[in-house]
Design a protein around this motif. Structure first.
Motif, PDB file in Angstrom:
ATOM      1  N   SER A  22       0.835  -1.181   0.000  1.00 17.47           N
ATOM      2  CA  SER A  22       0.000   0.000   0.000  1.00 17.47           C
ATOM      3  C   SER A  22       0.877   1.240   0.000  1.00 17.47           C
ATOM      4  O   SER A  22       2.015   1.221   0.420  1.00 17.47           O
ATOM      5  CB  SER A  22      -0.862   0.001   1.254  1.00 17.47           C
ATOM      6  N   MET A  23       0.305   2.295  -0.469  1.00 20.26           N
ATOM      7  CA  MET A  23       1.029   3.562  -0.450  1.00 20.26           C
ATOM      8  C   MET A  23       1.181   4.068   0.970  1.00 20.26           C
ATOM      9  O   MET A  23       0.247   4.035   1.748  1.00 20.26           O
ATOM     10  CB  MET A  23       0.270   4.600  -1.258  1.00 20.26           C
ATOM     11  N   VAL A  24       2.319   4.563   1.298  1.00 18.66           N
ATOM     12  CA  VAL A  24       2.484   5.182   2.602  1.00 18.66           C
ATOM     13  C   VAL A  24       3.026   6.583   2.446  1.00 18.66           C
ATOM     14  O   VAL A  24       3.285   7.272   3.420  1.00 18.66           O
ATOM     15  CB  VAL A  24       3.457   4.380   3.493  1.00 18.66           C
ATOM     16  N   SER A  25       3.189   7.004   1.209  1.00 19.97           N
ATOM     17  CA  SER A  25       3.773   8.321   0.991  1.00 19.97           C
ATOM     18  C   SER A  25       2.762   9.404   1.315  1.00 19.97           C
ATOM     19  O   SER A  25       1.554   9.198   1.226  1.00 19.97           O
ATOM     20  CB  SER A  25       4.196   8.460  -0.464  1.00 19.97           C
ATOM     21  N   PRO A  26       3.253  10.548   1.719  1.00 22.79           N
ATOM     22  CA  PRO A  26       2.343  11.666   1.937  1.00 22.79           C
ATOM     23  C   PRO A  26       1.705  12.068   0.612  1.00 22.79           C
ATOM     24  O   PRO A  26       2.211  11.736  -0.443  1.00 22.79           O
ATOM     25  CB  PRO A  26       3.245  12.787   2.441  1.00 22.79           C
ATOM     26  N   GLY A  27       0.620  12.784   0.696  1.00 28.51           N
ATOM     27  CA  GLY A  27       0.030  13.294  -0.533  1.00 28.51           C
ATOM     28  C   GLY A  27      -1.272  12.615  -0.883  1.00 28.51           C
ATOM     29  O   GLY A  27      -1.787  11.803  -0.139  1.00 28.51           O
ATOM     30  N   MET A  28      -1.779  12.950  -2.008  1.00 31.70           N
ATOM     31  CA  MET A  28      -3.087  12.491  -2.427  1.00 31.70           C
ATOM     32  C   MET A  28      -3.062  11.040  -2.797  1.00 31.70           C
ATOM     33  O   MET A  28      -2.054  10.481  -3.144  1.00 31.70           O
ATOM     34  CB  MET A  28      -3.565  13.311  -3.634  1.00 31.70           C
ATOM     35  N   LEU A  29      -4.234  10.453  -2.714  1.00 31.74           N
ATOM     36  CA  LEU A  29      -4.337   9.029  -2.970  1.00 31.74           C
ATOM     37  C   LEU A  29      -4.167   8.703  -4.444  1.00 31.74           C
ATOM     38  O   LEU A  29      -3.703   7.631  -4.805  1.00 31.74           O
ATOM     39  CB  LEU A  29      -5.701   8.534  -2.501  1.00 31.74           C
ATOM     40  N   ALA A  56       5.169   6.594  14.294  1.00 33.16           N
ATOM     41  CA  ALA A  56       5.501   6.121  12.947  1.00 33.16           C
ATOM     42  C   ALA A  56       4.716   4.855  12.664  1.00 33.16           C
ATOM     43  O   ALA A  56       4.141   4.241  13.563  1.00 33.16           O
ATOM     44  CB  ALA A  56       6.992   5.832  12.846  1.00 33.16           C
ATOM     45  N   LEU A  57       4.680   4.499  11.391  1.00 33.42           N
ATOM     46  CA  LEU A  57       4.061   3.243  10.996  1.00 33.42           C
ATOM     47  C   LEU A  57       5.093   2.141  11.108  1.00 33.42           C
ATOM     48  O   LEU A  57       6.213   2.271  10.608  1.00 33.42           O
ATOM     49  CB  LEU A  57       3.567   3.315   9.562  1.00 33.42           C
ATOM     50  N   THR A  61       5.253   8.971   8.085  1.00 33.12           N
ATOM     51  CA  THR A  61       4.113   9.320   7.226  1.00 33.12           C
ATOM     52  C   THR A  61       3.998  10.820   7.077  1.00 33.12           C
ATOM     53  O   THR A  61       4.846  11.573   7.533  1.00 33.12           O
ATOM     54  CB  THR A  61       2.817   8.736   7.805  1.00 33.12           C
TER      55      THR A  61
END
Lengths: 242, 242
Positions: free
Chosen positions: B85-92, B207-208, B231
DNA sequence: AAGTGGTCTAGACCACCAG
DNA sequence: TGGTGGTCTAGACCACTTT
């Protein structure tokens, strides 16, 4: 031989859709045995190989399952945690315990610009907003806020949500729509006030924040979900409270 | 006609393995055009339909991809974030930016009892421990600690890890092993001291924490990975530091 | 023994892409 | 126009499960 293609769709696609429809209409129940491939081939007036292709696709989609020598069966309806990573406390090899759902309520609202774009709706389009609480062994573990386009699911009935195991199961049973995860994102956050209250946790307490976009099998985005999860560490501190 | 089954394996399984081997041996490069289904059928002395079944499976596994009217091609090697899954900041809707890998080092160690059980090893079996740092647009976003059974990957060369895009790519290129996620778990935690130092973040900062078990296509567990992710929220506070 | 899904073949035609 | 993958057929035999 016959069954001339109605819409230039491959025969096996037409068969898939007819089978999906019958499953959605509950003509075949969960774990019910389907007719054999040869029987279906005769019903649909195609060859057994074509039926096989359709069934294989549906097995890969999780709609059906097969048992060698026995037959092909209808799979259990999806629950709202399908395809989701485990977030429950405990070891990795354990299956997460069956989660118990508590329906909090449903409201009508309007999509924000960003959400409208994500779901492919008009600006400010009407939506359903559904709130659910998840418990595991009595302990609250997650809070969901689900957004659905109202236009597509106008007939949505509160009673379905109260009785069913989850939103995905309702959409499958009453609208014939089967969802899958299209995109998802995890974050570590401090709990906002409102969510903390609903989760019976402290405001600002660290939690997993899960964002998810789901689509139907045709790739149409249909559900937006935000989920706040209390993880293992939290579970420990919560045990001390009680 | 011929090609009598060597080990009671279906013909298409044998073909899959031969193709996987050629990809692993780099006989065919990424994005290289494979011979046509009819050519392969002749090479392997089977029918085109059997080759098709093998190729379809490999396409579903992500090893190959097809383009109607052009041919079948070798897919890009997996990177260590595949299927994640995406964990980067920002829009989906944004694709996560290309992550840059920094190889921190590799050590030999011994598996804990629990890890040995998870990977199906003897108690205290020797393992590789690899540490990686991930950057996105220069900012540190994640730290990985990877555990591999030493017995299976004895020949692992540090230079491969330094040059490659990730551990999964190394295993595919040099051992012919293609991994997929078997089980995974997310938690929200405070960063431990050592990991905080490596991530250039504060100890105890939320943190994750991502735990993952990966297996090969035969279902054999082969990799254990622990990943600490900063995140979006963290990313903000880190910008203030710099 | 009968019925199911699992594999495999040989051949056909179509839709798409390239030169 | 020729080659590719995409679909479809009709038949065969095998492996497994149930009766």
């Amino acid at each position: 031989m016959n069954a001339k293609s109605l819409l230039r769709l491959p025969l096996y696609e037409q068969i898939k859709q007819q089978i999906l429809q019958r499953v959605a209409d509950s003509e075949w129940d969960s774990n019910e045995l389907l007719p054999s491939e040869w029987d279906l081939a005769e019903q649909f007036s195609v060859s057994q190989g074509t039926v096989r292709k359709a069934l294989t696709d549906l097995v890969n989609d999780g709609v059906l399952y097969r048992q060698q020598g026995r037959g092909t069966f209808v799979a259990e309806p999806l629950d709202d945690w399908a395809g989701m990573s485990m977030v429950s406390p405990g070891m990795l090899r354990e299956k997460p315990d069956r989660l118990v759902r508590e329906f909090l309520g449903i409201q009508r609202g309007h999509a924000s610009d960003e959400l409208a774009a994500t779901l492919g709706l008009r600006r400010g389009a009407a939506v359903h907003r559904i709130r659910l609480l998840w418990r595991q062994q009595g302990q609250i573990v997650a809070l969901d806020e689900v957004t659905l386009p109202l236009e597509r699911f106008e007939a949505l009935d509160v009673r379905w949500l109260r009785q069913s195991v989850g939103v995905w199961a309702v959409l499958q049973q009453h609208f014939g729509v089967r969802l899958r995860v299209k995109a998802e994102q995890w974050r570590a956050i401090g709990l906002p006030r409102e969510e903390a209250q609903l989760l019976h946790a402290r405001e600002g307490e660290p939690a997993l924040f899960y964002l998810r976009l789901a689509e139907d099998m045709q790739g149409q985005a249909l559900e937006w979900r935000e989920r706040w999860c209390l993880t293992g560490t939290l579970g420990l501190s919560r045990q001390q409270e009680q």
